[in-house]
Write a protein that holds these residues in place. Structure first.
Motif, PDB file in Angstrom:
ATOM      1  N   ILE A  10       0.837  -1.207   0.000  1.00  0.00           N
ATOM      2  CA  ILE A  10       0.000   0.000   0.000  1.00  0.00           C
ATOM      3  C   ILE A  10       0.870   1.254   0.000  1.00  0.00           C
ATOM      4  CG2 ILE A  10      -1.614   1.391   1.372  1.00  0.00           C
ATOM      5  CD1 ILE A  10      -2.905  -1.241   2.285  1.00  0.00           C
ATOM      6  N   ASP A  11       1.913   1.258   0.817  1.00  0.00           N
ATOM      7  CA  ASP A  11       2.813   2.418   0.871  1.00  0.00           C
ATOM      8  C   ASP A  11       3.431   2.684  -0.505  1.00  0.00           C
ATOM      9  OD1 ASP A  11       2.265   2.718   3.578  1.00  0.00           O
ATOM     10  OD2 ASP A  11       4.148   1.786   4.230  1.00  0.00           O
ATOM     11  N   ALA A  12       3.857   1.625  -1.191  1.00  0.00           N
ATOM     12  CA  ALA A  12       4.437   1.779  -2.532  1.00  0.00           C
ATOM     13  C   ALA A  12       3.387   2.312  -3.511  1.00  0.00           C
ATOM     14  CB  ALA A  12       5.006   0.444  -3.021  1.00  0.00           C
ATOM     15  N   PHE A  13       2.152   1.803  -3.428  1.00  0.00           N
ATOM     16  CA  PHE A  13       1.086   2.279  -4.314  1.00  0.00           C
ATOM     17  C   PHE A  13       0.804   3.755  -4.060  1.00  0.00           C
ATOM     18  CE2 PHE A  13      -3.162   3.213  -5.701  1.00  0.00           C
ATOM     19  CZ  PHE A  13      -3.224   2.606  -6.942  1.00  0.00           C
ATOM     20  N   ASN A  14       0.637   4.116  -2.798  1.00  0.00           N
ATOM     21  CA  ASN A  14       0.324   5.503  -2.470  1.00  0.00           C
ATOM     22  C   ASN A  14       1.446   6.456  -2.863  1.00  0.00           C
ATOM     23  OD1 ASN A  14      -2.234   4.897  -1.536  1.00  0.00           O
ATOM     24  ND2 ASN A  14      -1.618   4.794   0.602  1.00  0.00           N
ATOM     25  N   ALA A  15       2.689   5.979  -2.854  1.00  0.00           N
ATOM     26  CA  ALA A  15       3.849   6.800  -3.229  1.00  0.00           C
ATOM     27  C   ALA A  15       4.088   6.797  -4.744  1.00  0.00           C
ATOM     28  CB  ALA A  15       5.088   6.300  -2.504  1.00  0.00           C
ATOM     29  N   ARG A  16       3.307   6.014  -5.504  1.00  0.00           N
ATOM     30  CA  ARG A  16       3.495   5.839  -6.941  1.00  0.00           C
ATOM     31  C   ARG A  16       4.885   5.282  -7.243  1.00  0.00           C
ATOM     32  NH1 ARG A  16      -0.709   6.319  -5.599  1.00  0.00           N
ATOM     33  NH2 ARG A  16      -2.240   7.893  -6.027  1.00  0.00           N
ATOM     34  N   ASP A  17       5.374   4.428  -6.353  1.00  0.00           N
ATOM     35  CA  ASP A  17       6.673   3.781  -6.526  1.00  0.00           C
ATOM     36  C   ASP A  17       6.432   2.456  -7.242  1.00  0.00           C
ATOM     37  OD1 ASP A  17       9.133   2.554  -6.385  1.00  0.00           O
ATOM     38  OD2 ASP A  17       9.443   2.977  -4.242  1.00  0.00           O
ATOM     39  N   TYR A  18       6.288   2.516  -8.557  1.00  0.00           N
ATOM     40  CA  TYR A  18       5.923   1.342  -9.335  1.00  0.00           C
ATOM     41  C   TYR A  18       7.027   0.299  -9.360  1.00  0.00           C
ATOM     42  CZ  TYR A  18       2.074   4.320 -10.603  1.00  0.00           C
ATOM     43  OH  TYR A  18       0.979   5.138 -10.534  1.00  0.00           O
ATOM     44  N   ASP A  19       8.285   0.723  -9.269  1.00  0.00           N
ATOM     45  CA  ASP A  19       9.374  -0.265  -9.196  1.00  0.00           C
ATOM     46  C   ASP A  19       9.218  -1.132  -7.951  1.00  0.00           C
ATOM     47  OD1 ASP A  19      10.590   0.569 -11.563  1.00  0.00           O
ATOM     48  OD2 ASP A  19      11.856   2.026 -10.527  1.00  0.00           O
ATOM     49  N   ALA A  20       8.975  -0.500  -6.792  1.00  0.00           N
ATOM     50  CA  ALA A  20       8.773  -1.261  -5.552  1.00  0.00           C
ATOM     51  C   ALA A  20       7.487  -2.079  -5.622  1.00  0.00           C
ATOM     52  CB  ALA A  20       8.741  -0.326  -4.348  1.00  0.00           C
ATOM     53  N   LEU A  21       6.444  -1.494  -6.159  1.00  0.00           N
ATOM     54  CA  LEU A  21       5.150  -2.169  -6.246  1.00  0.00           C
ATOM     55  C   LEU A  21       5.249  -3.440  -7.083  1.00  0.00           C
ATOM     56  CD1 LEU A  21       2.229  -1.686  -5.312  1.00  0.00           C
ATOM     57  CD2 LEU A  21       1.821  -0.568  -7.489  1.00  0.00           C
ATOM     58  N   GLU A  22       5.970  -3.370  -8.187  1.00  0.00           N
ATOM     59  CA  GLU A  22       6.054  -4.518  -9.084  1.00  0.00           C
ATOM     60  C   GLU A  22       6.855  -5.677  -8.492  1.00  0.00           C
ATOM     61  OE1 GLU A  22       7.317  -3.167 -12.917  1.00  0.00           O
ATOM     62  OE2 GLU A  22       5.366  -2.279 -13.333  1.00  0.00           O
ATOM     63  N   THR A  23       7.615  -5.443  -7.445  1.00  0.00           N
ATOM     64  CA  THR A  23       8.319  -6.561  -6.798  1.00  0.00           C
ATOM     65  C   THR A  23       7.334  -7.519  -6.137  1.00  0.00           C
ATOM     66  OG1 THR A  23       8.671  -5.447  -4.662  1.00  0.00           O
ATOM     67  CG2 THR A  23      10.371  -5.144  -6.364  1.00  0.00           C
ATOM     68  N   PHE A  24       6.112  -7.083  -5.922  1.00  0.00           N
ATOM     69  CA  PHE A  24       5.082  -7.930  -5.319  1.00  0.00           C
ATOM     70  C   PHE A  24       4.352  -8.781  -6.365  1.00  0.00           C
ATOM     71  CE2 PHE A  24       5.554  -4.459  -2.292  1.00  0.00           C
ATOM     72  CZ  PHE A  24       5.613  -5.131  -1.076  1.00  0.00           C
ATOM     73  N   PHE A  25       4.522  -8.454  -7.666  1.00  0.00           N
ATOM     74  CA  PHE A  25       3.752  -9.095  -8.734  1.00  0.00           C
ATOM     75  C   PHE A  25       4.523 -10.228  -9.412  1.00  0.00           C
ATOM     76  CE2 PHE A  25       1.894  -4.638  -9.636  1.00  0.00           C
ATOM     77  CZ  PHE A  25       0.914  -4.811  -8.683  1.00  0.00           C
ATOM     78  N   ALA A  26       3.786 -11.278  -9.783  1.00  0.00           N
ATOM     79  CA  ALA A  26       4.303 -12.269 -10.730  1.00  0.00           C
ATOM     80  C   ALA A  26       4.421 -11.569 -12.084  1.00  0.00           C
ATOM     81  CB  ALA A  26       3.337 -13.452 -10.819  1.00  0.00           C
ATOM     82  N   ASP A  27       5.295 -12.050 -12.942  1.00  0.00           N
ATOM     83  CA  ASP A  27       5.510 -11.396 -14.240  1.00  0.00           C
ATOM     84  C   ASP A  27       4.243 -11.326 -15.082  1.00  0.00           C
ATOM     85  OD1 ASP A  27       8.186 -10.856 -13.761  1.00  0.00           O
ATOM     86  OD2 ASP A  27       8.866 -12.729 -14.677  1.00  0.00           O
TER      87      ASP A  27
END
Length: 139
Positions: A10-27
């Motif tokens: 959530i913190d990454a999403f709210n900060a628009r830190d897509y690099d950090a956010l994408e570490t949570f996603f499968a490719d």
């Protein structure tokens, strides 16, 4: 994914830190919401680059419900219109199920979001459902 991990998400999403956010996603993860589907990290970035040009989103955490293959979160998303976005533009982009938030207006919407994780613990699939509370009885 633990509740603590989800708070970092959530913190990454709210900060628009897509690099950090994408570490949570499968490719090959997918997001389904409001009648459209975003498949994969490049499509995710393209969608949010477009949408966040018109609308700011802030995720406000309420609850976390762990499960066997993922979890459900209960959040409020505050949508704030940055500039006007027409239904025609949404239709042209393939996001016709979305609602328009006018410039200068903020709307809080409660969601239950289902996250399915892959065997490596990465988010494979996201699907949101909007909570519409029962209207008070008119007497």
């Amino acid at each position: 994914m633990t509740e603590e991990d989800y708070h970092r998400y959530i913190d990454a999403f709210n900060a628009r830190d897509y690099d950090a956010l994408e570490t949570f996603f499968a490719d090959d993860f997918a997001l389904e919401n409001a009648g459209f589907r975003v498949q994969g990290k490049p499509a995710f970035r393209a969608f949010y680059a477009f949408f966040h040009e018109f609308c700011r989103e802030e995720v406000i955490f309420k609850e976390f419900f762990p499960g066997r293959n993922g979890f459900v979160s209960n959040v409020v998303i505050r949508f704030t219109g940055i500039k006007n976005l027409s239904a025609d533009v949404l239709d042209e982009r393939g996001y016709s199920g979305m609602s328009v938030v006018p410039e200068g207006v903020s709307v809080d919407v409660e969601f239950y979001i289902h996250y399915i994780l892959n065997k490596a613990g990465k988010i494979q699939f996201i699907k949101g459902a909007v909570w519409v509370p029962e209207a008070p009885a008119q007497g």
